[in-house]
Scaffold this motif. Structure first.
Motif: not given
Length: 223
Positions: A24-30, A203-207
């Motif tokens: 759940s890293d915020s760098a990948t998922y702001p 999206p982007p929660y699906n990923d």
């Protein structure tokens, strides 16, 4: 995405939590930056990780047992010496040996088989009586003064060892246990997984959902 977190072993829960935080890293998922659930999970995980493998007891029991064995051995040798010497009326100072042996009898000939607390209480009284002037003179006549001094030292060593054990155990029990932290961690993890499940088609929660779902499946397989 369903999992009964309470069924996971202590270390497995820690592993799953760590992997969820990394995924759940915020760098990948702001979109997850400063998410309150993740903030709470991270804080609880850090506390949980610090104590989940913590011992309930200090491990100083071996030191206490060794100190007890040492005082028991010397006590038994002195008792045996006096018992043998008092029965040989032809040897010098057999009467002094008889007198001192009766002091041992007074406080129990089975001290080395009693509980730690009982033995310590009786040993203290035994030592106090043997330190009376009349008895120290008899100990000297029988050349037992050095052995008696050593017995006093070993008794003090035992008291020191058990005091250290009690202090260390008390300090450990005052630290928050993993079980007390675990419940709150499970609640926030469950809330986060429910949140992702609700948003899994957005999206982007699906990923994020797909990635976390695989971690949960792996954790369920480890039960």
């Amino acid at each position: 995405m369903k999992i009964t977190l309470s069924e996971l072993k202590t270390k497995d829960l820690a592993t799953l939590t760590n992997r969820i935080l990394q995924a759940s890293d915020s760098a990948t998922y702001p979109v997850l930056a400063n998410h309150p659930l993740l903030t709470a999970i991270e804080a609880e995980y850090n506390a949980y990780d610090a104590v989940y493998s913590k011992q309930t007891y200090s491990g100083k029991g071996k030191d206490v047992a060794a100190a007890d064995d040492a005082r028991d051995a010397l006590y038994s040798k002195m008792k045996a010496f006096l018992n043998g010497h008092r029965q040989l009326e032809s040897v010098p100072h057999f009467q002094e040996a008889e007198d001192l042996y009766q002091v041992f009898v007074k406080y129990g000939l089975d001290l080395d088989r009693q509980s730690y607390s009982s033995q310590s209480a009786q040993m203290k009284k035994l030592i106090e009586e043997l330190e009376l002037p009349a008895n120290t003179q008899k100990l000297a006549l029988l050349s037992l003064q050095t052995a008696f001094n050593e017995m006093k030292t070993l008794q003090q060593d035992f008291e020191t060892a058990i005091a250290e054990q009690l202090t260390a155990n008390a300090e450990l029990r005052q630290t928050d246990s993993a079980s007390s932290i675990r419940k709150s961690l499970e609640q926030n993890l469950k809330a986060y997984l429910s949140f992702l499940t609700a948003m899994k088609n957005v999206p982007p929660y699906n990923d994020i959902y797909a990635q976390i779902n695989e971690l949960v499946k792996s954790a369920k397989g480890s039960k």
